[in-house]
Design an enzyme around this catalytic site. Sequence first.
Site, short mmCIF file in Angstrom:
data_model
loop_
_atom_site.label_atom_id
_atom_site.label_comp_id
_atom_site.label_asym_id
_atom_site.label_seq_id
_atom_site.Cartn_x
_atom_site.Cartn_y
_atom_site.Cartn_z
N LYS A 186 0.82 -1.21 0.00
CA LYS A 186 0.00 0.00 0.00
C LYS A 186 0.85 1.26 0.00
O LYS A 186 0.48 2.26 -0.60
CB LYS A 186 -0.94 0.02 1.21
CG LYS A 186 -2.11 -0.95 1.08
CD LYS A 186 -3.18 -0.62 2.10
CE LYS A 186 -4.30 -1.65 2.09
NZ LYS A 186 -5.30 -1.38 3.14
N LYS B 180 -8.38 -11.06 -8.28
CA LYS B 180 -9.49 -11.07 -7.34
C LYS B 180 -10.44 -9.92 -7.66
O LYS B 180 -9.98 -8.83 -8.03
CB LYS B 180 -8.90 -10.86 -5.93
CG LYS B 180 -9.60 -11.63 -4.83
CD LYS B 180 -8.81 -11.55 -3.53
CE LYS B 180 -9.37 -10.46 -2.63
NZ LYS B 180 -8.79 -10.45 -1.28
N LYS C 248 -12.95 -3.53 -5.66
CA LYS C 248 -13.65 -2.27 -5.94
C LYS C 248 -12.79 -1.31 -6.77
O LYS C 248 -13.32 -0.42 -7.42
CB LYS C 248 -14.10 -1.60 -4.64
CG LYS C 248 -12.95 -1.22 -3.71
CD LYS C 248 -13.47 -0.49 -2.50
CE LYS C 248 -12.35 -0.01 -1.60
NZ LYS C 248 -11.65 -1.09 -0.87
#
Length: 335
Positions: free
Chosen positions: A117, A200, A203
């Site tokens: 991240k 996967k 969003k």
Amino acid sequence: MSAPTMPRVLSGIQPTADSFHIGNLLGALQQWVSLQHESDAFFCVVDLHAITVAHDPAVLHRRTLSSYAQLLAAGLDPDVATVFVQSHVPEHAQLQWVLGCLTGMGEASRMTQFKDKSQKAGAQSASVGLFTYPILQAADILLYSADEVPVGEDQRQHLELSRDLAERFNTRFGDTFTLPRTRVMKGAAKILDLQDPTAKMSKSQPAGCVFLLESPSAITKKIKSAVTDSEASVRYDPETKAGVSNLLTILSAFSGQAVTDLESEFSGRGYGDLKGAVADAVVAFAEPYAARTNELLAAPDHLATLMRDGAQRARDVAVELLQRVYERIGFVSAT
Ligand code: TRP
């Protein structure tokens, strides 16, 4: 009320989208709904975690309310499970401080999710909060003496840190925390991106992601444009037919029919038929889900009451545990 022999279960979900998607539902929320009946279950909307990356206050506010409503719409029963918002229980942040003081810099630096991240944000602009995110997660879990934590595979390392911190505290200051077991949701279906069935469903790739609060026509359109293959035979084979297999997984989860039964049902039929059936099954779930969510959001006082009750039940547990922690580490009591 739950019997004392039931394991304590805790999990959390971030309010970082306006709608949960079918990957969240089939990969986590459905398991939560069934776990509430076989455990003493605590589920929280982790808004403190949601500010570890840049956010818009109005959007976070809206998404927190909507996420809470959606957990209930998905089937969590506030009379059965303790469903609450993390920031309503200040003990999470308080315990996080204590645990942070037990965490080594090197140990925290090894967290792969932070590395991923922070790379996205640019390593220097990532917040300290993003760095300490797993310590806050450990506080979420240890505060409730959770026996089991149902999470996706990607959370395994964070759970190991939680266990390590619990053990370290217990060794230094006396037995206080329960060591939580990771319950990687096995029966859970792994739902893949409709446009790129090697990834996967997420969003962040909205074209391949079906949000439960989308309109029936938008849901149908996304499913109808799912990537398949040129073989034109409905078979479950994730290696060579990832797209079709993903559609079969989704249909199986929503219809309750076994994949093998679906294979026979659709043998000799085209992908259009399969996609139509998937779209119908998803819409049949999504329509009442959206109606229930909107009903809850349209009654903000009632929703606030549910949140307050959930927070109160959570605090009853959290306050007591934090007090024990404070005593063990030598803080002088204010009372
Ligand atoms: N980090 C988890 C995720 O991204 C969310 C989370 C926060 C969580 N606190 C938790 C999960 C406590 C389980 C237990 O999925």
